[in-house]
Write a protein that holds these residues in place. Sequence first.
Motif, PDB file in Angstrom:
ATOM      1  N   VAL A  54       0.885  -1.062   0.165  1.00  0.00           N
ATOM      2  CA  VAL A  54       0.102  -0.098   0.014  1.00  0.00           C
ATOM      3  C   VAL A  54       0.997   1.367   0.059  1.00  0.00           C
ATOM      4  N   ALA A  55       0.517   2.142  -0.921  1.00  0.00           N
ATOM      5  CA  ALA A  55       1.279   3.273  -0.846  1.00  0.00           C
ATOM      6  C   ALA A  55       0.378   4.561  -0.847  1.00  0.00           C
ATOM      7  N   VAL A  56       0.772   5.546  -0.326  1.00  0.00           N
ATOM      8  CA  VAL A  56       0.130   6.982  -0.414  1.00  0.00           C
ATOM      9  C   VAL A  56       0.671   7.808  -1.498  1.00  0.00           C
ATOM     10  N   ILE A  57      -0.283   8.134  -2.577  1.00  0.00           N
ATOM     11  CA  ILE A  57       0.029   9.038  -3.435  1.00  0.00           C
ATOM     12  C   ILE A  57      -0.359  10.512  -3.288  1.00  0.00           C
ATOM     13  N   ALA A  58       0.388  11.319  -3.122  1.00  0.00           N
ATOM     14  CA  ALA A  58       0.121  12.674  -2.625  1.00  0.00           C
ATOM     15  C   ALA A  58       0.974  13.918  -3.222  1.00  0.00           C
ATOM     16  N   ALA A  59       0.176  14.819  -3.408  1.00  0.00           N
ATOM     17  CA  ALA A  59       0.744  15.902  -4.213  1.00  0.00           C
ATOM     18  C   ALA A  59       0.417  17.284  -3.365  1.00  0.00           C
ATOM     19  N   ARG A  60       0.662  18.544  -3.829  1.00  0.00           N
ATOM     20  CA  ARG A  60       0.403  19.649  -3.257  1.00  0.00           C
ATOM     21  C   ARG A  60      -0.001  20.564  -4.699  1.00  0.00           C
ATOM     22  N   ASP A  61      -1.141  21.271  -4.360  1.00  0.00           N
ATOM     23  CA  ASP A  61      -1.631  22.443  -5.177  1.00  0.00           C
ATOM     24  C   ASP A  61      -1.839  23.438  -4.697  1.00  0.00           C
ATOM     25  N   GLU A  62      -2.460  24.639  -5.147  1.00  0.00           N
ATOM     26  CA  GLU A  62      -2.782  25.770  -4.626  1.00  0.00           C
ATOM     27  C   GLU A  62      -3.395  25.798  -3.278  1.00  0.00           C
ATOM     28  N   GLU A  63      -4.407  24.574  -3.312  1.00  0.00           N
ATOM     29  CA  GLU A  63      -5.204  24.417  -1.932  1.00  0.00           C
ATOM     30  C   GLU A  63      -4.494  23.757  -0.894  1.00  0.00           C
ATOM     31  N   GLY A  64      -3.293  23.185  -1.213  1.00  0.00           N
ATOM     32  CA  GLY A  64      -2.644  22.707  -0.141  1.00  0.00           C
ATOM     33  C   GLY A  64      -2.266  21.164  -0.484  1.00  0.00           C
ATOM     34  N   PRO A  65      -2.066  20.092   0.543  1.00  0.00           N
ATOM     35  CA  PRO A  65      -1.785  18.694   0.290  1.00  0.00           C
ATOM     36  C   PRO A  65      -3.071  18.046  -0.183  1.00  0.00           C
ATOM     37  N   ALA A  66      -2.958  16.923  -1.046  1.00  0.00           N
ATOM     38  CA  ALA A  66      -4.003  16.068  -1.412  1.00  0.00           C
ATOM     39  C   ALA A  66      -3.392  14.742  -1.698  1.00  0.00           C
ATOM     40  N   GLY A  67      -4.105  13.713  -1.273  1.00  0.00           N
ATOM     41  CA  GLY A  67      -3.559  12.458  -1.689  1.00  0.00           C
ATOM     42  C   GLY A  67      -4.725  11.185  -1.195  1.00  0.00           C
ATOM     43  N   PHE A  68      -4.257   9.961  -1.658  1.00  0.00           N
ATOM     44  CA  PHE A  68      -5.154   8.909  -1.342  1.00  0.00           C
ATOM     45  C   PHE A  68      -4.520   7.687  -1.254  1.00  0.00           C
ATOM     46  N   ALA A  69      -4.833   6.421  -0.599  1.00  0.00           N
ATOM     47  CA  ALA A  69      -4.269   5.303  -0.431  1.00  0.00           C
ATOM     48  C   ALA A  69      -4.314   4.380  -1.653  1.00  0.00           C
ATOM     49  N   CYS A  70      -3.320   3.768  -2.067  1.00  0.00           N
ATOM     50  CA  CYS A  70      -3.228   3.121  -3.394  1.00  0.00           C
ATOM     51  C   CYS A  70      -2.720   1.699  -3.154  1.00  0.00           C
ATOM     52  N   GLN A  71      -3.184   0.759  -3.791  1.00  0.00           N
ATOM     53  CA  GLN A  71      -2.963  -0.605  -3.577  1.00  0.00           C
ATOM     54  C   GLN A  71      -2.110  -0.863  -5.081  1.00  0.00           C
ATOM     55  N   SER A  72      -2.254  -0.063  -5.989  1.00  0.00           N
ATOM     56  CA  SER A  72      -1.526  -0.637  -7.397  1.00  0.00           C
ATOM     57  C   SER A  72      -0.774   0.200  -7.748  1.00  0.00           C
ATOM     58  N   PHE A  73       0.164   0.862  -6.772  1.00  0.00           N
ATOM     59  CA  PHE A  73       1.367   1.415  -7.112  1.00  0.00           C
ATOM     60  C   PHE A  73       2.394   0.393  -7.699  1.00  0.00           C
ATOM     61  N   SER A  74       3.187   0.616  -8.628  1.00  0.00           N
ATOM     62  CA  SER A  74       4.166  -0.319  -9.223  1.00  0.00           C
ATOM     63  C   SER A  74       5.210   0.159  -9.935  1.00  0.00           C
ATOM     64  N   SER A  75       6.407  -0.375  -9.794  1.00  0.00           N
ATOM     65  CA  SER A  75       7.552  -0.251 -10.680  1.00  0.00           C
ATOM     66  C   SER A  75       6.950  -0.493 -12.075  1.00  0.00           C
ATOM     67  N   LEU A  76       7.396   0.187 -13.093  1.00  0.00           N
ATOM     68  CA  LEU A  76       7.154  -0.047 -14.634  1.00  0.00           C
ATOM     69  C   LEU A  76       8.255  -0.019 -15.409  1.00  0.00           C
ATOM     70  N   SER A  77       9.369   0.633 -15.249  1.00  0.00           N
ATOM     71  CA  SER A  77      10.402   0.560 -16.075  1.00  0.00           C
ATOM     72  C   SER A  77      11.713   1.082 -15.339  1.00  0.00           C
ATOM     73  N   LEU A  78      12.883   0.551 -15.583  1.00  0.00           N
ATOM     74  CA  LEU A  78      14.241   0.943 -14.910  1.00  0.00           C
ATOM     75  C   LEU A  78      14.848   2.071 -15.716  1.00  0.00           C
ATOM     76  N   ASP A  79      14.617   1.870 -17.005  1.00  0.00           N
ATOM     77  CA  ASP A  79      15.457   2.850 -18.035  1.00  0.00           C
ATOM     78  C   ASP A  79      14.477   3.335 -19.061  1.00  0.00           C
ATOM     79  N   PRO A  80      13.668   4.542 -19.129  1.00  0.00           N
ATOM     80  CA  PRO A  80      13.704   5.555 -17.948  1.00  0.00           C
ATOM     81  C   PRO A  80      13.182   4.742 -16.514  1.00  0.00           C
ATOM     82  N   PRO A  81      13.459   5.512 -15.550  1.00  0.00           N
ATOM     83  CA  PRO A  81      13.116   5.164 -14.290  1.00  0.00           C
ATOM     84  C   PRO A  81      11.503   5.590 -14.232  1.00  0.00           C
TER      85      PRO A  81
END
Length: 206
Positions: A54-81
């Motif tokens: 489980v990962a939390v995907i988070a960002a910050r916009d003009e309103e402040g922080p936003a995010g959600f819990a995510c079970q589908s976070f995954s590595s896709l490619s090493l080159d490019p990363p």
Amino acid sequence: MAATAVRCLKALGASGASGASRAPIPPVPPGADRRPPVSPAEVRRVLGNFPSGVAVIAARDEEGPAGFACQSFSSLSLDPPLVLFLVGRASASWPRIARAGAFCATVLGGEQGGLCRAFAVSGADKFAGVAHTPAPVTGSPLLAGGTAWADCVIRAVHTGGDHLIVVGRIEALGTTGDGEPLVFHRGRFRELRAPEGPGSGSARAG
């Protein structure tokens, strides 16, 4: 950074079912359309046998922080990363993350089940009382207590049924300790335990 995500959002809004860089859909096998539909509940029940982190995907916009819990976070490619995550089309957090054009994925530790539940709800102040620092490149929220993190800029957004497939390029990443990860399996949090007996270097969810 935000320009790519904004262009993807505009394309999705304009075309509905179509998206950026959509691959051709192969033809349906003969007779497949006559089969009874598979229910979402059955899909969730069966595929819930596949354990995930489980990962939390988070960002910050003009309103402040936003995010959600995510079970589908995954590595896709090493080159490019590259990494990817899936987000529901109805997510309230996703439009804000898309506008930011960047995100930080914090991989949650085994003791952060409560934090995962807090970030899985909609409409609440998810960051209230949650310790976090700016990720080194994008400034996105990096949550304390996780086992690893990846600071990313959004590179592509593709359609995937009732979800969107978001591809991010890693700008910085790191680990934050040797603790066990949070594991989700069959609708429950699990502990990662070493197997019994000598000679095995793997681990299992239990």
